[in-house]
Design an enzyme around this catalytic site. Structure first.
Site, short mmCIF file in Angstrom:
data_model
loop_
_atom_site.label_atom_id
_atom_site.label_comp_id
_atom_site.label_asym_id
_atom_site.label_seq_id
_atom_site.Cartn_x
_atom_site.Cartn_y
_atom_site.Cartn_z
N ASP A 212 64.23 50.00 45.91
CA ASP A 212 63.05 49.37 45.30
C ASP A 212 62.26 50.32 44.40
O ASP A 212 61.82 49.96 43.31
CB ASP A 212 62.07 48.87 46.37
CG ASP A 212 62.66 47.79 47.26
OD1 ASP A 212 63.59 47.09 46.81
OD2 ASP A 212 62.18 47.66 48.40
N HIS A 233 80.37 58.99 52.11
CA HIS A 233 80.55 59.86 53.27
C HIS A 233 81.95 59.59 53.82
O HIS A 233 82.35 58.43 53.96
CB HIS A 233 79.49 59.54 54.33
CG HIS A 233 79.41 60.55 55.43
ND1 HIS A 233 80.40 60.71 56.35
CD2 HIS A 233 78.46 61.45 55.74
CE1 HIS A 233 80.05 61.67 57.20
NE2 HIS A 233 78.87 62.14 56.85
N LEU A 243 77.54 55.32 60.18
CA LEU A 243 77.92 56.72 60.04
C LEU A 243 78.40 57.34 61.34
O LEU A 243 77.79 57.18 62.39
CB LEU A 243 76.70 57.51 59.56
CG LEU A 243 77.02 58.96 59.23
CD1 LEU A 243 77.79 59.03 57.93
CD2 LEU A 243 75.76 59.77 59.13
N GLU A 246 78.83 64.08 60.15
CA GLU A 246 79.66 65.23 59.83
C GLU A 246 79.58 66.29 60.94
O GLU A 246 80.45 67.15 61.07
CB GLU A 246 79.16 65.82 58.51
CG GLU A 246 80.09 66.81 57.89
CD GLU A 246 79.64 67.12 56.46
OE1 GLU A 246 79.60 66.20 55.63
OE2 GLU A 246 79.34 68.28 56.19
N ARG A 389 76.06 66.13 47.04
CA ARG A 389 75.17 66.79 48.00
C ARG A 389 75.95 67.35 49.17
O ARG A 389 76.87 66.72 49.68
CB ARG A 389 74.16 65.77 48.54
CG ARG A 389 73.40 66.24 49.75
CD ARG A 389 72.33 65.28 50.17
NE ARG A 389 72.79 64.17 50.96
CZ ARG A 389 72.88 64.16 52.28
NH1 ARG A 389 72.58 65.22 52.99
NH2 ARG A 389 73.28 63.07 52.91
C1 LIG Z 1 72.96 57.39 58.96
C2 LIG Z 1 72.45 58.53 58.15
C3 LIG Z 1 72.50 59.83 58.66
C4 LIG Z 1 72.04 60.90 57.89
N1 LIG Z 1 72.11 62.16 58.41
C5 LIG Z 1 71.61 63.19 57.70
C6 LIG Z 1 71.60 64.52 58.23
O1 LIG Z 1 72.01 64.75 59.37
N2 LIG Z 1 71.12 65.51 57.47
C7 LIG Z 1 70.63 65.31 56.21
O2 LIG Z 1 70.19 66.25 55.57
N3 LIG Z 1 70.60 64.06 55.69
C8 LIG Z 1 71.07 63.01 56.40
N4 LIG Z 1 71.04 61.75 55.85
C9 LIG Z 1 70.32 61.53 54.59
C10 LIG Z 1 68.82 61.55 54.85
O3 LIG Z 1 68.56 61.03 56.12
C11 LIG Z 1 68.04 60.74 53.83
O4 LIG Z 1 68.42 61.10 52.54
C12 LIG Z 1 66.54 60.99 53.98
O5 LIG Z 1 66.14 60.81 55.32
C13 LIG Z 1 65.75 60.06 53.06
O6 LIG Z 1 64.39 60.18 53.37
P1 LIG Z 1 63.28 59.56 52.41
O7 LIG Z 1 61.97 59.96 52.98
O8 LIG Z 1 63.57 59.92 51.02
O9 LIG Z 1 63.50 57.98 52.53
P2 LIG Z 1 63.66 56.99 53.78
O10 LIG Z 1 63.66 57.68 55.08
O11 LIG Z 1 64.79 56.10 53.46
O12 LIG Z 1 62.30 56.16 53.73
C14 LIG Z 1 62.02 55.21 52.72
C15 LIG Z 1 60.66 54.61 52.98
O13 LIG Z 1 60.29 53.81 51.87
C16 LIG Z 1 59.80 52.56 52.31
N5 LIG Z 1 60.02 51.59 51.23
C17 LIG Z 1 61.14 51.37 50.51
N6 LIG Z 1 60.94 50.41 49.59
C18 LIG Z 1 59.65 50.01 49.72
C19 LIG Z 1 58.83 49.03 49.08
N7 LIG Z 1 59.30 48.24 48.11
N8 LIG Z 1 57.55 48.90 49.50
C20 LIG Z 1 57.06 49.67 50.51
N9 LIG Z 1 57.79 50.60 51.15
C21 LIG Z 1 59.06 50.76 50.75
C22 LIG Z 1 60.59 52.28 53.58
O14 LIG Z 1 59.92 51.35 54.39
C23 LIG Z 1 60.60 53.69 54.20
O15 LIG Z 1 59.40 53.93 54.89
C24 LIG Z 1 71.50 60.67 56.61
C25 LIG Z 1 71.44 59.38 56.11
C26 LIG Z 1 71.93 58.33 56.85
C27 LIG Z 1 71.89 56.96 56.24
#
Ligand SMILES: Cc1cc2nc3c(=O)[nH]c(=O)nc-3n(C[C@H](O)[C@H](O)[C@H](O)COP(=O)(O)OP(=O)(O)OC[C@H]3O[C@@H](n4cnc5c(N)ncnc54)[C@H](O)[C@@H]3O)c2cc1C
Length: 575
Positions: A212, A233, A243, A246, A389
């Site tokens: 979004d 992945h 997932l 890793e 990454r």
């Molecule tokens: C299963 C999984 C395991 C992972 N494991 C690892 C790991 O071990 N190590 C590592 O480094 N990385 C890991 N990653 C990647 C990492 O977790 C993510 O890249 C990172 O947590 C993203 O954080 P963020 O704060 O950018 O966004 P997010 O945590 O995705 O948060 C997004 C926020 O935005 C809000 N939002 C979105 N759109 C809107 C909207 N339109 N209006 C209001 N709110 C909105 C959501 O509600 C949420 O609060 C993993 C990813 C996944 C999917």
């Protein structure tokens, strides 16, 4: 009209770490944090394997320079090296800071923070909390935000970014609870909305990862950077795609094909299962294409390979990666102590995003910054990951750049006033748009269109890409976009209208997908996660540059921006 000094969209690791830094810097500032989920349900909570930092607990020969080199090499030399240096230099400090906040990291026998191996990292430097690292960090951050009195708008969906005269002024938001619309204005707006995994039909991402923030930035006329780089992945559980971290390979698991052979020896003999994700995902896809995959009945030729943990033994599996064992058991009835897990690549991470400088300020072009607008985390592209990454560098990016962006915002707003904006205009426009969607006399359900669209992106812009296939994909995408105008919502109400939210999310997915496909078509080389069958080599002469993609209803425009190189000159990337 709602008013705050700062508005942050997104309550994951990046948004909450930034919010915390702002109120730590100046507790009198008013911060509004908006999330469409509850913040602790952000995708960050699902992060498993850990967070990289050269703490030197497991390996005294590690250094931030070694971490920086691994990251740049992993990025296939597309990362901006000034941003990588900041990331890796500040890493040990942010881990200790989290520890002091109360994050429960797993420990080595001597009581120091434990560190494990991860793909593409030359030293054991990934700090973790078993395989629930995101959970441990995010809960602690949100507790801190509550203590500091940050205003949390949970389950509010931001529908639009208000950008006027080159300045971000506010947002339009919709309350899921009762359909109320509101306008909020602030001296600075920050986007931390995470990734877009739901653009594809098989992903490790949660249902809310719909891009979004990227779509609203693109709709405001601003570019997205390097959006063609989609991380697959290697080990998504077959067939669901969730997932398997890793960390499982970091702790010693093998990848085996139908012949029972550790086939990574053919692709990355020095790193084997711990090669970077782009290389490992391509290796698995090649094995499957060559008929060495496995079928659900165990026979040859099928569409997955095995992740084999059996030699690790029960005690290690249950203490180091208990959640991964539980996932396979709960979803497939597989006991990984005695049976291998079926896996194949799953869409996982967005290397590209909203272009920002190392203070988190959003770029309006290669040379200009946008006033009052910031971004961090997976939604942003600073670019520390370049074309690929390394695992455990994303949580790190969220915390390092969340903290830096928070500090930069606290400084930036010191002498700024709340902007003027016409609340009625934006409220009326949003109400009309939502009503039009609800009243639309269509024939298609959202799920039908979304499925077609996700299948299209998966088929035409997957692990391997080529001109003719992507051209076909774009034509198909345009047809599916037309169907969106014929979508029918059954729920016409205001209370908890999740169908309406899904319709808005589908719009975001479609915008982001079109930008991914078009940027991928324009990058006529193979680099990191972007593997072109018609251009199999990296081409530094023509493509050692970042893509900037602009969206408009009339069409997509592509420009480029130079890569920042400091210490590491591009070399051939071998493992
Ligand atoms: C299963 C999984 C395991 C992972 N494991 C690892 C790991 O071990 N190590 C590592 O480094 N990385 C890991 N990653 C990647 C990492 O977790 C993510 O890249 C990172 O947590 C993203 O954080 P963020 O704060 O950018 O966004 P997010 O945590 O995705 O948060 C997004 C926020 O935005 C809000 N939002 C979105 N759109 C809107 C909207 N339109 N209006 C209001 N709110 C909105 C959501 O509600 C949420 O609060 C993993 C990813 C996944 C999917």
């Amino acid at each position: 009209m709602l008013e705050h000094d700062v508005i942050i969209i997104g309550g994951g690791l990046a948004g909450s770490r930034a919010a915390l830094e702002i109120v730590r810097t100046n507790p009198t500032l008013s911060v509004g944090l908006i999330a469409k989920t509850h913040p602790i349900r952000s995708h960050s909570v699902a992060a498993q394997g850990g967070m990289a930092a050269s703490l030197q607990n497991a390996d005294p020969t590690d250094s931030w320079e070694a971490h920086a080199f691994d990251t740049v090499k992993g990025s296939d030399y597309l990362a901006d090296q000034d941003a990588v240096e900041i990331l890796t230099r500040e890493a040990p400090d942010v881990v200790i800071d989290l520890e002091h906040m109360g994050v429960l990291f797993s420990r080595a026998a001597d009581g120091r923070i434990a560190q494990r191996a991860f793909g593409g990292h030359s030293h054991n430097r990934t700090c973790y909390a078993a395989d629930k690292t995101g959970h441990a960090i995010l809960h602690e951050l949100i507790c801190n935000l509550m203590q500091y009195g940050v205003t949390i708008y949970d389950e509010w969906y931001v529908t639009r970014l208000i950008l006027e005269d080159g300045q971000a002024k506010g947002v339009v938001m919709y309350h899921l609870l009762d359909g109320q619309l509101a306008i909020a204005r602030a001296k600075a707006i920050m986007v931390a909305t995470g990734g877009y995994g739901r653009v594809y039909n098989t992903t490790s991402n949660d249902y809310a990862s719909t891009g979004d923030g990227l779509a609203m930035t693109a709709l405001a006329g601003l570019p997205l950077e390097d959006i063609e780089f989609v991380q697959f992945h290697p080990t998504g559980l077959y067939p669901v795609g969730v997932l398997i971290s890793e960390a499982v390979r970091g702790e010693g698991a093998y990848l085996i094909n139908h012949e029972g052979r550790r086939f990574m020896e053919d692709y990355a003999p020095s790193r084997m299962e711990l090669a970077p994700r782009d290389i490992t995902s391509r290796a698995i896809t090649r094995e499957i294409r060559a008929g060495r995959g496995i079928n659900p009945d165990g026979s040859a030729g099928g569409s997955f390979i095995y992740l084999d943990l059996r030699h690790m033994g029960k005690e290690k599996i249950m203490s180091r990666v208990p959640f991964c064992w539980e996932e396979a058991h709960r979803l497939l009835g597989i006991d990984a102590v005695n049976e291998p897990m079926p896996v194949r690549p799953t869409v996982h991470y967005s290397m590209g995003g909203i272009p920002v400088n190392t203070e988190g300020r959003v770029r309006g072009s290669a040379t200009e910054l946008v006033e009052g607008f910031f971004a961090a985390g997976e939604a942003a592209c600073v670019s520390v990951h370049g074309a690929n990454r390394l695992g455990s560098n994303s949580l790190l990016e969220c915390v390092v750049y969340g903290r830096r962006t928070g500090a930069a915002i606290a400084h930036y707003i010191q002498n700024r006033k709340l902007p003027d904006l016409d609340e009625t205009h934006y409220l009326t426009e949003a109400a009309d748009q939502i009503q039009a969607l609800i009243d639309q006399p269509g024939t298609y359900r959202i799920a039908q269109i979304r499925q077609q669209y996700q299948d299209c992106m998966t088929q035409y812009c997957g692990v391997f890409r080529s001109e003719s296939v992507m051209q076909e994909g774009i034509a198909k995408l345009k047809e599916i976009q037309q169907l969106y105008r014929q979508v029918r919502l059954d729920d016409k109400g205001k209370d908890w209208n999740t169908e309406l939210i899904e319709a808005l999310e589908l719009r975001s997915l479609m915008i982001v997908g079109e930008m991914i496909l078009t940027s991928a078509l324009n990058r006529k080389e193979s680099r990191g996660s972007h593997a072109r069958e018609d251009y199999p080599d990296r081409d530094d002469t023509n493509f050692l540059k970042h893509t900037l993609t602009y969206y408009s209803a009339a069409g997509i425009d592509i420009q480029y921006m130079p890569v920042i190189i400091t210490q590491f000159q591009p070399q051939e990337r071998k493992y």
